[in-house]
Write a protein that holds these residues in place. Structure first.
Motif, PDB file in Angstrom:
ATOM      1  N   LYS A 108      15.230  -7.610  15.611  1.00 39.39           N
ATOM      2  CA  LYS A 108      15.545  -6.339  14.932  1.00 39.39           C
ATOM      3  C   LYS A 108      16.182  -6.543  13.555  1.00 39.39           C
ATOM      4  CE  LYS A 108      14.082  -4.108  18.575  1.00 39.39           C
ATOM      5  NZ  LYS A 108      12.621  -3.949  18.522  1.00 39.39           N
ATOM      6  N   ILE A 109      15.847  -7.667  12.922  1.00 38.24           N
ATOM      7  CA  ILE A 109      16.304  -7.901  11.539  1.00 38.24           C
ATOM      8  C   ILE A 109      15.210  -7.429  10.594  1.00 38.24           C
ATOM      9  CG2 ILE A 109      16.818  -9.713   9.847  1.00 38.24           C
ATOM     10  CD1 ILE A 109      18.046 -11.333  12.187  1.00 38.24           C
ATOM     11  N   MET A 110      15.586  -6.604   9.593  1.00 37.85           N
ATOM     12  CA  MET A 110      14.590  -6.141   8.625  1.00 37.85           C
ATOM     13  C   MET A 110      14.026  -7.344   7.854  1.00 37.85           C
ATOM     14  SD  MET A 110      15.655  -2.618   6.689  1.00 37.85           S
ATOM     15  CE  MET A 110      17.368  -3.024   6.375  1.00 37.85           C
ATOM     16  N   THR A 111      12.707  -7.311   7.616  1.00 36.07           N
ATOM     17  CA  THR A 111      12.069  -8.408   6.883  1.00 36.07           C
ATOM     18  C   THR A 111      11.197  -7.859   5.761  1.00 36.07           C
ATOM     19  OG1 THR A 111      10.311  -8.314   8.540  1.00 36.07           O
ATOM     20  CG2 THR A 111      11.982 -10.054   8.821  1.00 36.07           C
ATOM     21  N   ASN A 112      11.146  -8.587   4.653  1.00 32.09           N
ATOM     22  CA  ASN A 112      10.320  -8.220   3.503  1.00 32.09           C
ATOM     23  C   ASN A 112       9.521  -9.462   3.123  1.00 32.09           C
ATOM     24  OD1 ASN A 112       9.213  -7.482   1.069  1.00 32.09           O
ATOM     25  ND2 ASN A 112      11.167  -7.072   0.023  1.00 32.09           N
ATOM     26  N   ILE A 113       8.221  -9.442   3.348  1.00 29.05           N
ATOM     27  CA  ILE A 113       7.371 -10.602   3.055  1.00 29.05           C
ATOM     28  C   ILE A 113       6.888 -10.494   1.616  1.00 29.05           C
ATOM     29  CG2 ILE A 113       5.323 -11.930   3.680  1.00 29.05           C
ATOM     30  CD1 ILE A 113       7.503 -11.947   5.808  1.00 29.05           C
ATOM     31  N   THR A 114       7.259 -11.490   0.811  1.00 28.99           N
ATOM     32  CA  THR A 114       7.044 -11.434  -0.631  1.00 28.99           C
ATOM     33  C   THR A 114       5.949 -12.382  -1.090  1.00 28.99           C
ATOM     34  OG1 THR A 114       8.219 -11.440  -2.752  1.00 28.99           O
ATOM     35  CG2 THR A 114       8.820 -13.170  -1.175  1.00 28.99           C
ATOM     36  N   LEU A 115       5.550 -12.224  -2.367  1.00 20.05           N
ATOM     37  CA  LEU A 115       4.487 -13.065  -2.954  1.00 20.05           C
ATOM     38  C   LEU A 115       3.164 -12.844  -2.240  1.00 20.05           C
ATOM     39  CD1 LEU A 115       6.598 -16.313  -3.498  1.00 20.05           C
ATOM     40  CD2 LEU A 115       5.671 -14.838  -5.314  1.00 20.05           C
ATOM     41  N   CYS A 116       2.846 -11.564  -2.014  1.00 22.22           N
ATOM     42  CA  CYS A 116       1.552 -11.205  -1.419  1.00 22.22           C
ATOM     43  C   CYS A 116       0.552 -10.945  -2.544  1.00 22.22           C
ATOM     44  CB  CYS A 116       1.692  -9.949  -0.562  1.00 22.22           C
ATOM     45  SG  CYS A 116       0.131  -9.325   0.103  1.00 22.22           S
ATOM     46  N   PHE A 117      -0.628 -11.601  -2.469  1.00 22.47           N
ATOM     47  CA  PHE A 117      -1.623 -11.448  -3.543  1.00 22.47           C
ATOM     48  C   PHE A 117      -3.031 -11.138  -3.023  1.00 22.47           C
ATOM     49  CE2 PHE A 117       1.032 -12.406  -7.086  1.00 22.47           C
ATOM     50  CZ  PHE A 117       1.998 -13.300  -6.624  1.00 22.47           C
ATOM     51  N   SER A 118      -3.168 -10.928  -1.694  1.00 25.51           N
ATOM     52  CA  SER A 118      -4.506 -10.567  -1.196  1.00 25.51           C
ATOM     53  C   SER A 118      -4.381  -9.673   0.020  1.00 25.51           C
ATOM     54  CB  SER A 118      -5.282 -11.835  -0.797  1.00 25.51           C
ATOM     55  OG  SER A 118      -4.836 -12.316   0.459  1.00 25.51           O
ATOM     56  N   ALA A 119      -5.440  -8.904   0.279  1.00 24.70           N
ATOM     57  CA  ALA A 119      -5.473  -8.014   1.453  1.00 24.70           C
ATOM     58  C   ALA A 119      -5.471  -8.836   2.737  1.00 24.70           C
ATOM     59  CB  ALA A 119      -6.698  -7.119   1.374  1.00 24.70           C
ATOM     60  N   ALA A 120      -6.117  -9.993   2.703  1.00 26.81           N
ATOM     61  CA  ALA A 120      -6.135 -10.858   3.896  1.00 26.81           C
ATOM     62  C   ALA A 120      -4.707 -11.257   4.265  1.00 26.81           C
ATOM     63  CB  ALA A 120      -6.986 -12.105   3.636  1.00 26.81           C
ATOM     64  N   GLN A 121      -3.930 -11.627   3.230  1.00 22.19           N
ATOM     65  CA  GLN A 121      -2.525 -11.977   3.485  1.00 22.19           C
ATOM     66  C   GLN A 121      -1.774 -10.771   4.062  1.00 22.19           C
ATOM     67  OE1 GLN A 121      -1.427 -13.241  -0.554  1.00 22.19           O
ATOM     68  NE2 GLN A 121      -1.021 -15.303   0.231  1.00 22.19           N
TER      69      GLN A 121
END
Ligand code: G3P
Length: 218
Positions: A101-114
């Motif tokens: 239940k820890i908020m997460t922010n996934i960064t450095l996204c550059f494609s829809a597949a990712q």
């Protein structure tokens, strides 16, 4: 649409937060380095200024150490969102932290597949970098459109689209048209949103005409 401010500068954050339009803050190691201050101290201070999600990025690159760093950062405040790079290890760490239940922010996204992998990892936010794609001649906004479309097709994808690397009001307007949940905005770009020459000219004309009446309201 939620507005996050993309800054670790306490003075900028404090000043812009007075508008009442800031719903969170995103930082990254480069923004932290610019402050010249201690990372934990800066993040702690920011969590006391803005109530919304405050993104603090891990430095580790192995999932085991990312989880350890993320758990430590999450202890700073309940509104910490642990920022993780979009790598295999980052997504493994995301799955574990999300289960806690820890908020997460996934960064450095550059494609829809990712972005599909990010949703399957159960992240709170995904940060596709519009400006950096534009910088190399790709269509950054097209990525936002693809992600919003894909996410809307699956009820089990609850990850919010957090548009990052926004370079101009156009990035914000077009992302809003596509239904992106959040945009994180550099302070300078945020200030640009208020400005229009016709507003400034129109107000000055009102003030000039009012002055000719010799009246006052108070
Ligand atoms: O903080 C993440 C993202 O907004 C960075 O933007 O301008 O360094 O590409 P930028």
């Amino acid at each position: 649409m939620k507005f996050f401010l993309d800054s670790a500068d306490i003075n900028e954050i404090t000043e812009i937060n007075k508008t009442g339009m800031i719903d969170g803050i995103t930082t990254n190691p480069s923004l932290i380095a610019k402050t010249g201050q201690n990372f934990i101290d800066v993040i702690s201070e920011i969590t006391n200024i803005v109530n919304g999600p405050i993104s603090a990025e891990v430095i580790a690159t192995s999932s085991k150490e990312m989880i350890q760093e993320g758990q430590k950062l999450a202890k700073i405040s309940p509104n910490i969102a642990v920022k993780l790079p979009l790598t295999r290890d980052g997504l493994i760490a995301c799955k574990t932290l999300s289960k806690e239940k820890i908020m997460t922010n996934i960064t450095l996204c550059f494609s829809a597949a990712q972005a599909i992998l990010v949703a399957k990892a159960g992240a709170t936010f995904v940060s596709p970098f519009v400006g950096r794609l534009d910088d190399i001649g790709h269509d950054g906004l097209n990525l936002i459109s693809e992600i919003c479309t894909i996410y809307s097709n699956y009820d089990q994808f609850t990850t919010e689209v957090l548009v990052a690397s926004a370079r101009s009001p156009i990035h914000i307007i077009e992302s809003a048209k596509m239904g992106a949940d959040v945009v994180t905005i550099p302070p300078g770009t945020f200030r640009q949103l208020f400005k229009h020459p016709l507003t400034e000219n129109g107000l000055q004309a009102f003030l000039d005409d009012w002055a000719s009446t010799g009246q006052s309201i108070l």
